[in-house]
Each structure stands twice: as structure tokens, then as C-alpha cells.
Motif scaffolding. Structure first.
Motif, PDB file in Angstrom:
ATOM      1  N   ASP A  27       0.739  -1.138  -0.005  1.00 45.07           N
ATOM      2  CA  ASP A  27      -0.089  -0.098  -0.227  1.00 45.07           C
ATOM      3  C   ASP A  27       0.810   1.385   0.029  1.00 45.07           C
TER       4      ASP A  27
ATOM      5  N   MET B 100       2.300   1.902  -3.425  1.00 44.58           N
ATOM      6  CA  MET B 100       1.135   2.387  -4.174  1.00 44.58           C
ATOM      7  C   MET B 100       1.226   3.952  -4.226  1.00 44.58           C
TER       8      MET B 100
ATOM      9  N   GLN C 171       0.349   1.375  -9.709  1.00 46.25           N
ATOM     10  CA  GLN C 171      -0.689   0.659  -8.614  1.00 46.25           C
ATOM     11  C   GLN C 171      -1.093  -0.524  -9.641  1.00 46.25           C
TER      12      GLN C 171
ATOM     13  N   GLU D 238      -1.112  -4.110  -7.710  1.00 44.13           N
ATOM     14  CA  GLU D 238      -2.208  -5.024  -7.314  1.00 44.13           C
ATOM     15  C   GLU D 238      -2.323  -6.206  -8.196  1.00 44.13           C
TER      16      GLU D 238
ATOM     17  N   ARG E 246       0.077  -8.598  -6.042  1.00 47.89           N
ATOM     18  CA  ARG E 246      -0.064  -8.696  -4.568  1.00 47.89           C
ATOM     19  C   ARG E 246      -0.437  -9.889  -4.152  1.00 47.89           C
TER      20      ARG E 246
END
Length: 293
Positions: free
Chosen positions: A16, A19, A26, A30, A33
Motif C-alpha cells: 500500500d 502504491m 498501482q 495490485e 499482490r
């Protein structure tokens, strides 16, 4: 909160934070992740196969022969099927376009059509040949199968590298490729105070110290022909480049928060540097799943 859930929660926070630092990254962060999170869990939980006692020739090692060429790091009795089954859902979540192909590959694996250990025990050429054969049989692009297999190998390599790092500590190593698995780095880190350069392995995650005045890839040592590219408004983001081999290495420059970072996550956040350096017709020292455009 258990240690395991704490590690996962900390990694979520690191992603996070990355990002927030790099909104342009991002989508990549994502996508990766779920893979990074399941890898973190597997590194804590996974029981590897029983291996031979660790033994290397220290003279050969100090002469540049990495551990992987003296001691097996990937073994037939490692839990390859379990690893692939654990990783596949994370890849399907992060990369939905892979879902159908990975389902077909997992189905073939369940039906016993392939023996995964055969792939991991091959040399690089053997792996490519076997991957091509499996891809043709299943009508799946070879890089898609390779993605899940290499993700599984990363878990095993990183878990063994953590133990081996303690056993080679203090031994002399002066090469720009990893002392454990022999791979080139995906990221370099230069500390805030001491100014040392540390290299982060693209394949097993090991971190080792290396000279700041030598190219890790071709060992070019003259200052002329080597450059350091800095982002003007973000002084911690840089890239080393070498005219001799036409390679570059993304670098975190003068950082003081290394303990609060995951270096794979940091590399994902710096893909704008990959774009810039490849726009200069340079190649990365190590090809990763995210740095070739």
C-alpha cells in the motif's frame, strides 16, 4: 495476532505504501499482490524435502562458483505439486486472463500427465525444451506455464537461500551475480550513511554487498563509460548504466528505511525507471516478470 498473520499484514502495508509513492505502478502492484502474499505465507509454512548436508568448496566459491553449482537447491522431493496448487489461485486472481490456461495446466497435473520435478531438475536448456513440449501438448503459451513454475521455484530458492546465507557469511564473494543461485540482480540498494552498494537477487531474493565502481554484469571497472541516472524530484530513485555491456540496474539511492521495504515490491514501484532506461536502448541486468516492455 500470530507471527504469520503479522508478516502478511506488514507486507500488505508495504505494498500500500509503495502504491502511494508510485501511483503509476498501482496496476502492477495490485496484479502481483496476491502472488507476493501467498509467497510470504509459503515461506513460513512450507516444509521442503530432506536435503544433503550443506557442503561447498570454499576456494571454488571465493573464485566465483556459486552455491547452486556445488550444492543442489531444487530437489526431486520438494513439494512441487503442492506449491503449484497454492500459487495458481494467486496468479489467477492477479492475472485474470491466465485463469483458463492455468486451470487446464492444473487439471493436467492432477491427471498425472506431467511430473513437475522433471522440470526443476533440468538445466536452463532442458527446462526450455520441456516447457515447450508441455506447452505444445496443452496448447498453452510456454511463458504462461513458465510463470507459475518459476514462481514455485522462487519460493524454494528463497527458503533455502535464507538458511544458506548464514553459512556463507564471512566468505569472500566479488561477483555481480548471486553467490547462492548465480542469477544477476534486479535491484541495487545504496545505504544512506555508509554508501555501500548491495545487490538484490532476481531469482532467490538474496542480498549481497558489491563494489560501487564495478559493473555487476560485465565487471567493467573504469569510471568512464558508467553512468548514474537520477530522477530530479525523487533523489532516492536511480539507475546505474554501463556503456560496455549496455545494461542497467535500477537502484534505491541513499535509503534509510531498508527494514521497512520488500525489495521485490520496491522494484515493481520503480518500473518507470525500466521504461526510461529501455528507451535509451539499454537492457536490464536481470529479466523479471515485470521489467521487459
Amino acid at each position: 495476532m500470530s507471527e504469520l498473520s503479522g508478516n502478511t499484514g506488514r507486507l500488505e502495508e508495504i505494498i500500500d505504501r509503495e502504491m502511494d509513492r508510485h501511483p503509476h505502478s498501482q496496476p502492477l502492484l495490485e496484479a502481483f499482490r496476491p502472488l507476493f502474499l501467498v509467497r510470504s505465507r509459503l515461506l513460513e509454512e512450507l516444509q521442503l524435502g530432506k536435503e544433503e548436508p550443506f557442503k561447498i568448496d570454499e576456494i571454488r566459491f571465493q573464485g566465483g562458483v556459486p552455491v547452486i553449482e556445488q550444492h543442489p537447491l531444487l530437489q526431486e522431493n520438494d513439494p512441487w505439486d503442492d506449491l503449484v496448487r497454492a500459487i495458481t489461485p494467486a496468479l489467477q486472481e492477479g492475472f485474470p486472463d491466465l485463469r483458463g490456461d492455468l486451470e487446464n495446466f492444473e487439471k493436467a497435473l492432477s491427471e498425472g500427465k506431467f511430473v513437475l520435478s522433471e522440470y526443476f531438475l533440468q538445466n536452463r536448456d532442458g527446462q526450455e525444451n520441456l516447457l515447450s513440449a508441455w506447452a505444445e501438448t496443452l496448447s498453452i503459451a510456454a511463458p504462461r506455464i513458465g510463470f507459475v513454475l518459476n514462481s514455485a521455484a522462487r519460493v524454494v530458492l528463497e527458503k533455502r537461500a535464507r538458511d544458506i546465507a548464514e553459512q556463507i557469511q564471512g566468505l569472500k564473494w566479488e561477483k555481480g551475480y548471486c553467490p547462492i543461485c548465480g542469477s544477476f540482480p534486479s535491484l541495487a540498494v545504496i545505504g544512506e550513511k555508509i554508501g555501500e552498494r548491495w545487490l538484490h537477487c532476481s531469482n532467490c531474493g538474496h542480498l549481497w554487498r558489491f563494489s560501487r565502481v564495478i559493473c555487476p554484469y560485465c565487471e567493467h571497472e573504469e569510471q568512464e563509460g558508467m553512468d548514474f541516472f537520477l530522477i530530479e524530484d525523487k533523489p532516492q530513485e536511480a539507475a546505474f548504466s554501463c556503456d560496455s555491456c549496455q545494461r542497467y540496474l535500477v537502484t534505491l539511492y541513499r535509503v534509510s528505511d531498508l527494514n521497512d521495504r520488500n525489495l521485490d515490491v520496491s522494484a515493481l514501484g520503480l518500473t518507470h525507471l525500466d521504461v526510461i532506461m529501455q528507451g535509451k536502448n539499454l537492457l536490464p541486468m536481470a529479466v523479471t516478470d515485470w521489467n521487459v516492455f
